[in-house]
Design a protein around this motif. Structure first.
Motif, mmCIF file in Angstrom:
data_model
loop_
_atom_site.group_PDB
_atom_site.id
_atom_site.type_symbol
_atom_site.label_atom_id
_atom_site.label_comp_id
_atom_site.label_asym_id
_atom_site.label_seq_id
_atom_site.Cartn_x
_atom_site.Cartn_y
_atom_site.Cartn_z
ATOM 1 N N LYS A 1 54.788 7.413 -9.863
ATOM 2 C CA LYS A 1 54.514 5.983 -10.025
ATOM 3 C C LYS A 1 53.524 5.514 -8.967
ATOM 4 C CE LYS A 1 58.835 4.465 -12.149
ATOM 5 N NZ LYS A 1 60.073 3.690 -11.947
ATOM 6 N N TYR A 2 53.725 5.955 -7.724
ATOM 7 C CA TYR A 2 52.828 5.560 -6.629
ATOM 8 C C TYR A 2 51.398 6.016 -6.917
ATOM 9 C CZ TYR A 2 50.336 5.816 -2.228
ATOM 10 O OH TYR A 2 49.386 5.709 -1.271
ATOM 11 N N PHE A 3 51.234 7.274 -7.321
ATOM 12 C CA PHE A 3 49.889 7.789 -7.578
ATOM 13 C C PHE A 3 49.230 7.066 -8.751
ATOM 14 C CE2 PHE A 3 51.413 11.794 -5.372
ATOM 15 C CZ PHE A 3 50.670 11.563 -4.232
ATOM 16 N N ARG A 4 50.002 6.724 -9.766
ATOM 17 C CA ARG A 4 49.441 5.993 -10.903
ATOM 18 C C ARG A 4 49.017 4.588 -10.497
ATOM 19 N NH1 ARG A 4 53.260 7.919 -15.939
ATOM 20 N NH2 ARG A 4 52.736 10.116 -15.693
ATOM 21 N N VAL A 5 49.882 3.912 -9.727
ATOM 22 C CA VAL A 5 49.548 2.558 -9.265
ATOM 23 C C VAL A 5 48.320 2.610 -8.358
ATOM 24 C CG1 VAL A 5 50.353 0.663 -7.792
ATOM 25 C CG2 VAL A 5 51.862 1.601 -9.540
ATOM 26 N N HIS A 6 48.269 3.608 -7.489
ATOM 27 C CA HIS A 6 47.130 3.757 -6.587
ATOM 28 C C HIS A 6 45.848 4.012 -7.382
ATOM 29 C CE1 HIS A 6 45.058 4.515 -2.852
ATOM 30 N NE2 HIS A 6 44.610 5.663 -3.333
ATOM 31 N N ALA A 7 45.931 4.863 -8.392
ATOM 32 C CA ALA A 7 44.761 5.141 -9.232
ATOM 33 C C ALA A 7 44.328 3.877 -9.985
ATOM 34 C CB ALA A 7 45.074 6.274 -10.214
ATOM 35 N N ASP A 8 45.299 3.116 -10.515
ATOM 36 C CA ASP A 8 44.977 1.860 -11.193
ATOM 37 C C ASP A 8 44.288 0.893 -10.239
ATOM 38 O OD1 ASP A 8 46.000 2.713 -13.588
ATOM 39 O OD2 ASP A 8 47.924 1.669 -13.373
ATOM 40 N N LYS B 1 39.512 -1.899 -8.384
ATOM 41 C CA LYS B 1 38.616 -2.178 -7.262
ATOM 42 C C LYS B 1 37.169 -1.810 -7.623
ATOM 43 C CE LYS B 1 38.059 -0.741 -2.467
ATOM 44 N NZ LYS B 1 38.570 0.140 -1.431
ATOM 45 N N LYS B 2 36.979 -0.649 -8.245
ATOM 46 C CA LYS B 2 35.633 -0.222 -8.646
ATOM 47 C C LYS B 2 35.056 -1.160 -9.703
ATOM 48 C CE LYS B 2 36.298 4.670 -7.603
ATOM 49 N NZ LYS B 2 36.532 5.990 -8.177
ATOM 50 N N ARG B 3 35.903 -1.567 -10.668
ATOM 51 C CA ARG B 3 35.440 -2.452 -11.730
ATOM 52 C C ARG B 3 35.021 -3.811 -11.160
ATOM 53 N NH1 ARG B 3 39.847 -3.804 -14.803
ATOM 54 N NH2 ARG B 3 39.707 -5.962 -14.215
ATOM 55 N N LEU B 4 35.835 -4.356 -10.235
ATOM 56 C CA LEU B 4 35.503 -5.644 -9.615
ATOM 57 C C LEU B 4 34.228 -5.550 -8.787
ATOM 58 C CD1 LEU B 4 39.021 -6.965 -8.550
ATOM 59 C CD2 LEU B 4 37.588 -7.800 -10.407
ATOM 60 N N GLU B 5 34.052 -4.436 -8.102
ATOM 61 C CA GLU B 5 32.828 -4.226 -7.310
ATOM 62 C C GLU B 5 31.605 -4.215 -8.234
ATOM 63 O OE1 GLU B 5 31.169 -3.550 -3.457
ATOM 64 O OE2 GLU B 5 33.227 -3.953 -4.022
ATOM 65 N N LYS B 6 31.741 -3.515 -9.355
ATOM 66 C CA LYS B 6 30.639 -3.441 -10.314
ATOM 67 C C LYS B 6 30.342 -4.827 -10.893
ATOM 68 C CE LYS B 6 29.426 -1.224 -14.695
ATOM 69 N NZ LYS B 6 29.922 -0.392 -15.789
ATOM 70 N N GLU B 7 31.396 -5.581 -11.240
ATOM 71 C CA GLU B 7 31.223 -6.919 -11.783
ATOM 72 C C GLU B 7 30.583 -7.856 -10.763
ATOM 73 O OE1 GLU B 7 35.031 -8.163 -13.216
ATOM 74 O OE2 GLU B 7 34.972 -6.808 -14.932
ATOM 75 N N LYS B 8 30.947 -7.675 -9.493
ATOM 76 C CA LYS B 8 30.365 -8.509 -8.438
ATOM 77 C C LYS B 8 28.862 -8.282 -8.348
ATOM 78 C CE LYS B 8 30.453 -7.462 -4.031
ATOM 79 N NZ LYS B 8 30.884 -7.174 -2.662
ATOM 80 N N TYR B 9 28.438 -7.013 -8.357
ATOM 81 C CA TYR B 9 27.008 -6.722 -8.278
ATOM 82 C C TYR B 9 26.269 -7.187 -9.521
ATOM 83 C CZ TYR B 9 27.652 -4.234 -3.925
ATOM 84 O OH TYR B 9 27.937 -3.931 -2.624
ATOM 85 N N GLN B 10 26.919 -7.097 -10.679
ATOM 86 C CA GLN B 10 26.292 -7.601 -11.896
ATOM 87 C C GLN B 10 26.143 -9.122 -11.828
ATOM 88 O OE1 GLN B 10 28.709 -6.150 -15.116
ATOM 89 N NE2 GLN B 10 27.408 -4.352 -15.433
ATOM 90 N N ALA B 11 27.175 -9.799 -11.287
ATOM 91 C CA ALA B 11 27.097 -11.258 -11.154
ATOM 92 C C ALA B 11 25.956 -11.646 -10.224
ATOM 93 C CB ALA B 11 28.419 -11.805 -10.644
#
Length: 196
Positions: free
Chosen positions: A58-65, A70-80
Motif C-alpha cells: 500500500k505504501y509503495f502504491r501510494v508513493h508511486a501515485d 507530482k509529475k503531472r502537476l509540474e507538467k501542468e504548471k509549465y504548460q500554464a
C-alpha cells in the motif's frame, strides 16, 4: 502391622496416586497448551508478516501515485506558464484581421479619389487602434497618465523645454505613450518636462 493400619495406608496411597496421575495429566495438558501457544505464536508471526507486506505494498502504491501526481502537476504548471498569454494572443487576432482588411480594401479602392481613399484608410486605422485598446482593456493593460507632475516611476523624461504655461518639473508633452499591466509598468511614457 495390623490390617487396619495397612488399609489406612492403602487409602492414603490412593489419593497420592490420583494426585500423581492428575499432575501427569496437567503436565501433559500444559505441554499441549505450550505447543498450541507456539503454533499460535508462529501463526501470529506469519499473520503479522503478511500484514507488513500488505502495508508495504500500500505504501509503495501510494508513493508511486504521489510521484505521478507530482509529475503531472509540474507538467501542468509549465504548460500554464507557456500558454499564459494565449487569451491575449487570441484577442490580438482581431486588430490584425482589421489591418489585413484595410490592405485588401486599398486594392479595391484604387479607382476612388485620393481624399476618399485617405479617409477610408484613416477610418480603418482608427478601427484597428480601437480593437487594440479593447483587447488591452480585457487584459488590464492601461495607459500611463501624463497629466501633471513628472513621476520617474512611470515617466521617462527625454527632453527639457521652457514653458510659460507649466511649472518647473511638470510634463509639457507626451512623445510616446506608456502602458501598465495591472500595477506593473510595461513601458514608461516618454515625455518632455518643463525646465525654468
Amino acid at each position: 502391622m495390623s490390617e487396619e493400619t495397612k488399609e489406612e495406608l492403602k487409602q492414603e496411597e490412593l489419593p497420592l496416586e490420583e494426585e500423581v496421575n492428575e499432575t501427569v495429566e496437567t503436565t501433559e495438558e500444559n505441554q499441549n497448551c505450550d505447543e498450541n501457544k507456539e503454533l499460535s505464536l508462529e501463526e501470529k508471526v506469519a499473520e503479522l508478516e503478511g500484514k507488513l507486506k500488505e502495508s508495504e505494498d500500500k505504501y509503495f502504491r501510494v508513493h508511486a501515485d504521489f510521484e505521478n501526481i507530482k509529475k503531472r502537476l509540474e507538467k501542468e504548471k509549465y504548460q500554464a506558464i507557456d500558454y499564459a498569454s494565449e487569451k491575449f494572443a487570441k484577442d490580438l487576432l482581431t486588430p490584425i484581421d482589421t489591418l489585413e482588411m484595410a490592405l485588401a480594401a486599398e486594392e479595391a479602392a484604387k479607382e476612388l479619389p485620393t481624399e476618399e481613399l485617405l479617409s477610408k484608410l484613416k477610418e480603418g486605422v482608427e478601427l484597428t487602434i480601437k480593437n487594440f485598446y479593447t483587447a488591452f482593456e480585457k487584459h488590464d493593460i492601461t495607459l500611463v497618465e501624463t497629466d501633471g507632475e513628472f513621476d520617474p516611476n512611470f515617466h521617462d523624461a527625454v527632453m527639457q523645454v521652457d514653458s510659460e504655461d507649466h511649472e518647473d518639473g511638470q510634463i509639457v508633452q507626451q512623445l510616446q505613450k506608456g502602458y501598465k499591466f495591472k500595477d506593473r509598468l510595461l513601458r514608461p511614457a516618454m515625455v518632455s518636462i518643463c525646465k525654468k
